[in-house]
Write a protein that holds these residues in place. Structure first.
Motif, mmCIF file in Angstrom:
data_model
loop_
_atom_site.group_PDB
_atom_site.id
_atom_site.type_symbol
_atom_site.label_atom_id
_atom_site.label_comp_id
_atom_site.label_asym_id
_atom_site.label_seq_id
_atom_site.Cartn_x
_atom_site.Cartn_y
_atom_site.Cartn_z
ATOM 1 N N ASN A 189 -132.139 17.454 11.423
ATOM 2 C CA ASN A 189 -131.434 18.429 11.582
ATOM 3 C C ASN A 189 -129.967 18.146 12.006
ATOM 4 O OD1 ASN A 189 -132.356 21.429 10.339
ATOM 5 N ND2 ASN A 189 -133.927 19.729 11.687
ATOM 6 N N LEU A 190 -128.620 17.396 11.490
ATOM 7 C CA LEU A 190 -127.450 16.408 11.428
ATOM 8 C C LEU A 190 -126.876 17.095 11.783
ATOM 9 C CD1 LEU A 190 -129.033 13.320 9.510
ATOM 10 C CD2 LEU A 190 -130.315 14.173 12.167
ATOM 11 N N LEU A 191 -126.525 18.563 11.615
ATOM 12 C CA LEU A 191 -124.862 18.946 11.745
ATOM 13 C C LEU A 191 -124.922 19.781 12.362
ATOM 14 C CD1 LEU A 191 -122.302 18.907 10.447
ATOM 15 C CD2 LEU A 191 -122.642 20.201 8.642
ATOM 16 N N ASP A 192 -123.801 20.421 12.957
ATOM 17 C CA ASP A 192 -123.943 21.851 14.076
ATOM 18 C C ASP A 192 -122.604 22.300 13.744
ATOM 19 O OD1 ASP A 192 -124.723 24.388 14.448
ATOM 20 O OD2 ASP A 192 -125.292 24.031 16.460
ATOM 21 N N TRP A 193 -122.300 23.491 14.156
ATOM 22 C CA TRP A 193 -120.777 24.131 14.651
ATOM 23 C C TRP A 193 -120.545 25.002 15.929
ATOM 24 C CZ3 TRP A 193 -117.361 24.403 9.529
ATOM 25 C CH2 TRP A 193 -115.554 24.844 10.196
ATOM 26 N N ASN A 194 -119.703 24.703 16.385
ATOM 27 C CA ASN A 194 -120.114 25.473 17.704
ATOM 28 C C ASN A 194 -119.366 26.758 17.735
ATOM 29 O OD1 ASN A 194 -117.701 24.414 18.514
ATOM 30 N ND2 ASN A 194 -118.246 23.704 20.126
ATOM 31 N N SER A 195 -119.030 27.696 18.398
ATOM 32 C CA SER A 195 -117.766 28.609 18.862
ATOM 33 C C SER A 195 -116.918 28.726 19.254
ATOM 34 C CB SER A 195 -118.560 29.923 19.487
ATOM 35 O OG SER A 195 -118.726 29.145 20.846
ATOM 36 N N ALA A 454 -123.306 24.196 7.404
ATOM 37 C CA ALA A 454 -123.284 24.985 9.311
ATOM 38 C C ALA A 454 -122.389 25.162 9.170
ATOM 39 C CB ALA A 454 -122.512 23.966 10.373
ATOM 40 N N MET A 455 -122.285 27.251 9.361
ATOM 41 C CA MET A 455 -120.968 28.104 9.320
ATOM 42 C C MET A 455 -119.816 28.027 10.413
ATOM 43 S SD MET A 455 -121.848 29.944 6.278
ATOM 44 C CE MET A 455 -120.457 31.685 7.214
ATOM 45 N N SER A 456 -118.838 27.993 10.244
ATOM 46 C CA SER A 456 -117.864 28.070 11.264
ATOM 47 C C SER A 456 -117.839 29.309 12.002
ATOM 48 C CB SER A 456 -116.002 27.851 10.591
ATOM 49 O OG SER A 456 -116.169 29.758 10.223
ATOM 50 N N PRO A 457 -117.241 29.329 13.224
ATOM 51 C CA PRO A 457 -116.840 30.981 14.063
ATOM 52 C C PRO A 457 -116.768 32.249 13.491
ATOM 53 C CG PRO A 457 -116.017 28.739 15.669
ATOM 54 C CD PRO A 457 -116.314 28.573 13.904
ATOM 55 N N ASP A 458 -116.036 32.249 12.971
ATOM 56 C CA ASP A 458 -115.866 33.513 12.267
ATOM 57 C C ASP A 458 -115.999 33.789 10.278
ATOM 58 O OD1 ASP A 458 -114.462 31.574 10.671
ATOM 59 O OD2 ASP A 458 -112.321 32.362 10.845
ATOM 60 N N ASN A 459 -117.549 32.302 10.423
ATOM 61 C CA ASN A 459 -118.021 32.675 9.105
ATOM 62 C C ASN A 459 -117.672 32.879 7.227
ATOM 63 O OD1 ASN A 459 -120.323 33.337 10.614
ATOM 64 N ND2 ASN A 459 -119.454 34.783 11.465
ATOM 65 N N SER A 460 -116.101 31.941 7.718
ATOM 66 C CA SER A 460 -115.066 32.161 6.688
ATOM 67 C C SER A 460 -115.288 30.654 5.569
ATOM 68 C CB SER A 460 -113.867 32.262 6.632
ATOM 69 O OG SER A 460 -113.444 31.117 7.719
ATOM 70 N N THR A 461 -115.915 29.537 7.113
ATOM 71 C CA THR A 461 -116.123 28.279 6.236
ATOM 72 C C THR A 461 -117.213 27.936 6.654
ATOM 73 O OG1 THR A 461 -113.333 28.060 6.769
ATOM 74 C CG2 THR A 461 -114.553 25.695 5.973
ATOM 75 N N VAL A 462 -117.384 26.704 5.472
ATOM 76 C CA VAL A 462 -118.850 25.822 5.701
ATOM 77 C C VAL A 462 -118.810 25.127 5.315
ATOM 78 C CG1 VAL A 462 -121.523 25.776 4.542
ATOM 79 C CG2 VAL A 462 -120.227 28.353 4.309
ATOM 80 N N ALA A 463 -119.566 24.273 6.426
ATOM 81 C CA ALA A 463 -119.639 22.662 6.583
ATOM 82 C C ALA A 463 -120.193 22.300 5.937
ATOM 83 C CB ALA A 463 -119.376 21.893 7.643
ATOM 84 N N SER A 464 -120.700 20.960 4.528
ATOM 85 C CA SER A 464 -121.978 20.587 4.303
ATOM 86 C C SER A 464 -122.230 19.224 4.086
ATOM 87 C CB SER A 464 -122.103 20.760 2.711
ATOM 88 O OG SER A 464 -121.351 20.385 2.090
ATOM 89 N N LEU A 465 -123.369 18.976 4.618
ATOM 90 C CA LEU A 465 -123.543 17.802 4.518
ATOM 91 C C LEU A 465 -124.196 16.931 3.798
ATOM 92 C CD1 LEU A 465 -123.386 14.522 6.630
ATOM 93 C CD2 LEU A 465 -125.098 15.157 7.747
ATOM 94 N N GLY A 466 -124.035 15.701 3.059
ATOM 95 C CA GLY A 466 -124.971 15.046 1.855
ATOM 96 C C GLY A 466 -125.389 13.841 1.928
ATOM 97 N N ALA A 467 -126.119 13.403 1.196
ATOM 98 C CA ALA A 467 -126.545 11.777 1.474
ATOM 99 C C ALA A 467 -125.686 11.149 1.028
ATOM 100 C CB ALA A 467 -128.217 12.104 0.314
ATOM 101 N N ASP A 468 -124.978 11.755 0.242
ATOM 102 C CA ASP A 468 -123.757 10.925 -0.043
ATOM 103 C C ASP A 468 -122.499 10.482 0.721
ATOM 104 O OD1 ASP A 468 -122.485 13.093 0.084
ATOM 105 O OD2 ASP A 468 -122.030 13.755 -2.093
ATOM 106 N N GLU A 469 -123.167 10.334 2.176
ATOM 107 C CA GLU A 469 -121.806 9.952 2.616
ATOM 108 C C GLU A 469 -121.069 10.504 3.649
ATOM 109 O OE1 GLU A 469 -122.222 5.837 3.343
ATOM 110 O OE2 GLU A 469 -124.210 5.638 3.741
ATOM 111 N N THR A 470 -121.055 12.298 3.211
ATOM 112 C CA THR A 470 -120.362 12.898 2.957
ATOM 113 C C THR A 470 -119.999 13.906 3.637
ATOM 114 O OG1 THR A 470 -120.018 13.569 1.270
ATOM 115 C CG2 THR A 470 -118.587 11.635 0.862
#
Length: 499
Positions: A189-195, A454-470
């Motif tokens: 678990n290598l990704l997290d988004w804080n408040s 990981a979800m943004s603080p306002d739950n409007s945006t998502v960050a995704s970590l891929g094995a394609d190094e992006t």
């Protein structure tokens, strides 16, 4: 007497069958004759040879009640009243229909038989043409499929298209960040988004922070031994501290503002691949199958151990209310553990509930924020199912085969939807409508499997970590500004700037 009786019978016969020619003219006949005479310009006193039978319309019309007659009003000069032309059979049928309408309901069968008998006697007379002021119950059909525009204009029926609620989803990526040397390991678990709108990502043996508001990147830490690597990350609720799990069996606590490691917690015998905060309690899961609770406020941080998995604990999530801890392992099990305040300060060998329907490793776990006690779990390559659980009863509410490895799950409160990240073989993100679990959209872009989201603080945006190094940023849950609720309490600068 015999002769008088015979004459009386003959008289009755004449009255019934033969019109009496030498009888005095009735009052209504004289009135009708005077009206006809005035209509053709004759004086009422002169005699005429006009026959009363020449008129198609009788002098009296039947009333609604059988047996009673009303006099047709005389036609005055200057009036024009339409009188339909009907033959004798139509008049008899009309009289029959009017008398039939006033019959009691229990005589319907008798009236039906009378109608059939009358129709036979009339030799095929059209009953519809004989109806008087009769409205049909069914609308007429437009010829050749013509469309009635006025009917559509004044119709109050809501069409399916106007009742359907839709929204626009940004299916294209908003930003792409480079993530070189990321560990391509399903269990980490290598990704997290804080408040505070800061994203933390682990790349090999280093941790980097990306400020989503300003776009700044901060290198937080690098492990001393190059052979070791970071295996898990988790922010505290206020976003001030970051827990970092490593492959050398330790957990580090970092003060992000000062970029300083406050302490290093050691209690595990294998790598720490899952972390989750519940207030001041930090729970960590390791490859040994054990889960440790740590109270970070005290020096003797290790409170007790949870033993329920036989293999690596790759998924760990506290419920929003802190009543339950959900853990998923490589042994295909989902375990539900009680809160720290409810559990005794001793090692626990038995979970509250063990959910064992998955046939693959369970890493993806997500609690529903608007329905307490509802948990979503996703299975690995040999399972590919998303299951919705009621942890209070232990029942599986729904199950969905995604036909792809489920690596992460997250609920989206803005639209009450569920987001899933997939590995082999789809390598994408999918938005599902909850609780029907109907597919709404697919977010494609990653060239290899998605490891974490990981979800943004306002739950409007998502960050995704891929094995394609992006790391890809998706604005797929943005709320329409007109529909956003007005908050009375002011927000911080970080939350305001992300909108």
């Amino acid at each position: 007497m015999a002769q008088f009786g015979l004459e009386n019978d003959i008289s009755n016969t004449l009255k019934l069958d033969v019109p009496i020619t030498n009888a005095p003219i009735a009052r209504w006949q004289r009135k009708a004759s005077a009206s006809n005479a005035s209509a053709i310009g004759l004086s009422p006193g002169k005699s005429t040879n006009i026959s009363l039978n020449a008129s198609k319309t009788p002098g009296k019309t039947p009333a609604k009640t059988p047996g009673k007659w009303r006099t047709t009003p005389s036609k005055k000069m200057g009036e024009d009243r339409f009188i339909p032309i009907r033959n004798d059979k139509q008049m008899e049928v009309a009289s029959f229909l009017l008398s039939k309408a006033n019959r009691p309901k229990e005589d319907v069968s008798a009236a039906t038989s009378d109608q059939k008998e009358l129709s036979l006697l009339l030799n095929g007379c059209n009953l519809e043409e004989a109806r008087i002021l009769q409205f049909s119950g069914k609308p007429t059909v437009n010829p050749d499929g013509q469309h009635n525009a006025m009917k559509s204009l004044y119709s109050h029926t809501v069409t399916p298209m106007s009742n359907k609620k839709t929204r626009y989803i940004y299916s294209t990526v908003d930003k792409i960040l480079d993530a070189p040397a990321v560990q391509n390991d399903f269990y980490l678990n290598l990704l997290d988004w804080n408040s505070r709108n800061v994203v933390a990502v682990a790349l090999q043996n280093s941790v980097y922070l990306w400020d989503a508001t300003r776009g700044d990147v901060v290198h937080l830490m690098t492990m001393e031994n190059d052979a070791d690597y970071v295996s898990s990350l988790s922010w505290t609720k206020d976003g001030s501290y970051l827990a970092v799990g490593t492959s050398d069996c330790a957990v580090q606590l970092w003060d992000v503002e000062r970029e300083k490691c406050l302490r290093q917690v050691t209690s595990h015998s294998a790598r720490v691949c899952s972390l989750s905060w519940n207030s001041h309690i930090l729970s960590s899961g390791s490859r040994s199958g054990q889960i440790h609770h740590h109270d970070v406020r005290v020096a003797e941080h290790h409170i007790f151990t949870l033993r329920g998995h036989s293999q690596e604990v790759c998924g760990l999530q506290w419920s929003p209310d802190g009543h339950y801890l959900a853990s998923g392992g490589n042994d295909n099990l989902v375990c539900i553990w009680p809160g720290v305040s409810q559990a005794p300060r001793a090692d626990v060998d038995q979970s509250l509930r063990t959910l064992s329907l998955h046939k693959g490793a369970v890493k993806a776990l997500a609690w529903c924020p608007w329905q307490p006690g509802i948990l979503a779990s996703g299975g690995g390559t040999t399972d590919c199912h998303i299951r919705i659980w009621n942890v209070n009863s232990g029942s599986c509410l729904s199950s969905l085969d995604t036909q792809s490895q489920v690596s992460a799950l997250a609920f989206a409160p803005n639209y009450k939807e569920l987001l899933s990240a997939h590995g082999f073989s789809h390598h994408n993100l999918v938005i599902w409508k909850y609780p029907t679990m109907t597919k709404i959209a697919e977010l494609n872009g990653h060239e290899e499997r998605v490891l974490n989201i990981a979800m943004s603080p306002d739950n409007s945006t998502v960050a995704s970590l891929g094995a394609d190094e992006t790391i890809r940023i998706w604005k797929c849950f943005e709320v329409d500004p007109k529909k956003r609720p007005k908050n009375k309490t002011p927000r911080s600068a970080f939350t305001q700037s992300i909108r």
